[in-house]
Design a protein around this motif. Structure first.
Motif, PDB file in Angstrom:
ATOM      1  N   SER B 148       0.829  -1.206   0.000  1.00  0.00           N
ATOM      2  CA  SER B 148       0.000   0.000   0.000  1.00  0.00           C
ATOM      3  C   SER B 148       0.863   1.256   0.000  1.00  0.00           C
ATOM      4  N   TYR B 237      -5.783   9.235   2.135  1.00  0.00           N
ATOM      5  CA  TYR B 237      -6.429   8.490   1.053  1.00  0.00           C
ATOM      6  C   TYR B 237      -6.737   9.314  -0.194  1.00  0.00           C
ATOM      7  N   PHE B 248      -8.303   0.701  -1.108  1.00  0.00           N
ATOM      8  CA  PHE B 248      -7.884   0.958   0.279  1.00  0.00           C
ATOM      9  C   PHE B 248      -9.107   1.180   1.158  1.00  0.00           C
TER      10      PHE B 248
END
Lengths: 204, 550
Positions: B148, B237, B248
């Motif tokens: 990520s 984000y 995510f």
């Protein structure tokens, strides 16, 4: 289970040092903090074995007297993971330095907005109080008061416009370093757009 | 059947190798591998789910080492369901990103990294869902996190590095906390295996138990973005590429919720910290949704609703009854799908309108009716309008709350009702601003490169963009950067706006919308299944027996 006190003390010191470093702004220091604290926690994992025994080999060592190998395996895994993360953080710090000239972690957008709002509202209240306190406001005072209020409103509006463009306070710098829009930067901030009707009432 | 259990982790990892080896030269091959592997994982997950439902939990000790030593993977009903939903969603998002890559003609390096990183992310998520011991859970988390990091900072532009640094530091910190918790657990019990811990933790002094439980809950609450530990989420984000944000938002936070569910039921039954969890749930709901009310950027707004709705699941975990766990699981399934869909739609909106800033959008319902439908359905679903799955999840949770009847449960029931009303308000606001009103002056028209972050595109035709049909005279100079923060391509450039939505992206989004609707159509089997999973979670015996034998 007995645990070596020196191991625990070292772990505690390392975690404390790492923790303090992680609270600073520059990414490289945070990285150092993460590495140091990570080592401290690895020692903590190792201390879960209890007192040290013989090396955990399959042959040649009496099975009852070997050290518990599992925490060592866990610590090894953690070391490998820390290595990968360190590499990534270093790359990121370098990239941040490339882009902005510094590797500091920036303020949260939302926090900055709230602080700005609080500042502006506080100043406004102060102004209003001062203005109201005057028994007979002169034209001059009135004019000054209005100008001040306008300035505060403009500040909020400028910040909102900035946010709408999704750049934070130091956004110009990125813009500049990333290049290509020199004329935009030289001309100062792009002109403000007319306020959209949905946002009214924010400045009170 | 048990041999299938490690495959959802192994397949994506092997595919990553292939993808890296051939990816730079054979783009088509890379795409083919990713899609094929994720489809295979989806099939496997369904098989595991059905097998776990019929025959009880499946478990595998890798290398045939007995529990405290080896790596244990377990697939029970809950993991099977989570795996299925997550792989379905990741497949849709992958297709969407393929569509986006094609639409932007991204043929350069960062995209060659996208596929391997994405596959590793899938492997990490599968690993956490299947993990049968704390250490493996930790490793799964780390696999997921490292992937990520790469995905979040794809392209390495300023805003993404900025957002990435917050995210990386928070993740690092929570990993350290997790490792400390593992060290404590191991020192206290001599094992990290869930099934063994289930027996041994109960023998510890109460203080030690609570300490370990508190540490683990803190770690998972950071991952799940429960209120006091959620401040990192809306800041990190929204800057990522649209498909990355979508996956995510859909998955990573829910992995935290899954871990809470697993540890609270298996390791710490008896719900000692229930009140604390409920208080955190209430705070998440209220603070999150109020944050969403204050936002005008669609992606940030959606990030805040994400925090808010995590509260519902934590509410279910805090109640700790069978109905509550069932409701929480339904809600997790619903929320993975619907939140992903909304972020995918946000990507499409950006592509159509040039920005996700609501004050600048408008008139999409008229200009792109398909997009309007694609937004409307999941938005109403999120708010919990009756026939949709959000309603089913909320209803289950509230019934469990009322049945419980304690003061906290009632407060939470009231709080969650208020939150869903506010969610409706927020969604109505988005609908009114972006879709329903007339297009505001100066909206980007077709094909304009709005802003690009790192190259001076030399198309100097500063043709004034006028919205046809609105009659406004608004002229937008080229350097007015409309879509800057939200630069959503994989490279971090601003997207090119189009009047025609890219077909593949639209279909992928439509597929996730359809998945969300399927939960309504198959609500009966779904709730029956989640009820069985909740019963299995509370019983604990099937899980322990599957791992330790007997």
């Amino acid at each position: 289970m007995t645990v070596s006190a020196s191991l625990l003390a070292t772990a505690a010191v390392l975690c404390a040092v790492g923790g303090i470093l992680m609270l600073t702004r520059p990414l490289t220091r945070i990285l150092l903090g993460a590495v140091i604290a990570g080592n401290g926690i690895n020692l903590l994992v190792l201390s879960a074995t209890g007192s040290a025994g013989r090396e955990p080999l399959l042959y040649g060592v009496e099975l009852g007297r070997v050290t518990d190998p599992l925490p060592q395996a866990i610590a090894l895994t953690a070391i490998v993971i820390t290595l990968a993360t360190t590499a990534f953080l270093l790359a990121m710090a370098y990239r941040s330095h490339q882009l902005t000239g510094t590797d500091e972690v920036h303020d949260d957008d939302e926090d900055r907005r709230i602080v700005l709002r609080a500042e502006v509202l506080g100043e406004r209240d102060e102004l209003r109080e001062q203005y109201r306190a005057e028994a007979e406001p002169s034209a001059e005072a009135q004019r000054r008061y209005r100008a001040e209020r306008r300035r505060l409103r403009a500040r909020l509006r400028a910040d909102r416009a900035l946010q709408a463009r999704g750049r934070d306070a130091s956004g110009d710098l990125w813009h500049d370093v990333l290049g290509a829009d020199a004329e935009d930067y030289a001309a100062g901030r792009p002109t403000e757009r007319p306020e959209p009707p949905t946002n009214r009432g924010d400045t009170g | 059947m048990n041999a299938l259990v490690p495959l959802p982790v192994l397949l994506p990892l092997c595919a990553t190798g292939l993808s890296l080896a051939f990816g730079t030269r054979l783009k088509q091959f890379q795409r083919f591998i990713s899609v094929a592997v994720l489809t295979a994982v989806l099939g496997l997950s369904v098989a595991l789910m059905i097998a776990a439902d019929m025959n009880g939990p499946l478990s595998v000790h890798l290398g045939d080492f007995a529990p405290p030593l080896g790596i244990t993977l377990v697939a029970d009903r809950l993991s099977g369901l989570m795996l299925t939903v997550s792989s379905a969603v990741t497949l849709c998002v992958l297709v969407y990103s393929l569509g986006q890559g094609m639409a932007d003609r991204d043929e350069e390096t960062p995209v060659a990294v996208f596929h391997p990183a994405y596959l590793i992310l899938v492997a990490g998520v599968s690993c956490t869902f299947l993990a049968g011991d704390l250490v493996n859970l930790y490793v799964g988390f780390e696999i997921m996190l490292v992937a990520s990091f790469v995905l979040l900072t794809l392209g390495g532009t300023g805003p993404r590095i900025r957002a990435g640094s917050t995210y990386v530091i928070i993740s690092l910190f929570s990993s350290m906390l997790f490792l400390t918790a593992i060290a404590m657990t191991y020192a206290a019990t001599g094992t990290a295996n869930f099934a063994q811990l289930a027996g041994r933790l109960a023998e510890l002094p109460l203080g030690v138990q609570t300490l370990i439980q508190g540490m683990l809950l803190t770690v998972f609450a950071i991952k799940a973005a429960v209120f006091p530990l959620a401040a990192w989420l809306p800041d990190s984000y929204p800057t990522a590429p649209a498909p990355v944000t979508a996956v995510f938002a859909g998955l990573l936070t829910k992995v935290g919720v899954y871990c809470m569910l697993r540890t609270e039921t298996l390791l710490f039954p008896g719900n000692r910290l229930g009140d604390l969890l409920m208080a955190a749930a209430l705070a998440s709901m209220v603070v999150g949704i109020l944050g969403a009310v204050a936002q005008t950027d669609l992606k940030r707004l959606l990030s805040f609703t994400l925090i808010s709705h995590i509260g519902y699941m934590v509410f279910g975990i805090g109640l700790a009854t069978r109905e509550a766990y069932g409701g929480a699981i339904v809600y997790v399934v619903h929320h993975i799908t619907v939140q992903t869909t909304l972020f995918l739609v946000a990507g499409l909106i950006e592509r159509r309108g040039g920005t996700t800033e609501l004050t600048r959008l408008g008139g999409i319902a008229k200009a792109a009716p398909v997009l309007a439908v694609l937004f409307f359905v999941p938005a109403m679903n999120l708010a919990g309008i009756p026939p949709l799955s959000g309603f089913i999840g909320k209803l289950g949770l509230m019934r469990a709350g009322v049945a419980d009847g304690s003061v906290w449960a009632w407060i939470l029931v009231i709080g969650s009702t208020a939150t869903s009303l506010l969610t409706l308000y927020v969604m109505a606001k988005v609908w009114n601003l972006a879709f329903w009103r007339a297009a505001p002056p100066g909206q980007a028209a077709d094909g304009t490169v709005l802003e690009s972050d790192d190259d001076s595109d030399d198309d100097t035709d500063e043709g004034p963009d006028r919205m046809p049909g609105t009659g406004d005279e608004g002229v937008r100079p080229r350097h007015e950067p409309a879509g800057r923060a939200v630069a959503a391509t994989l490279h971090g450039h601003a997207v090119t706006t189009t009047t025609r939505l890219p077909r593949l992206m639209t279909w992928a989004t439509a597929a996730t919308v359809a998945l969300g609707l399927a939960y309504t159509v198959f609500a009966g089997p779904l709730t029956a299944y989640t009820d069985r999973s909740a019963a299995e979670l509370i019983a604990r015996v099937p899980y322990v027996e599957a791992v330790l034998g007997r």
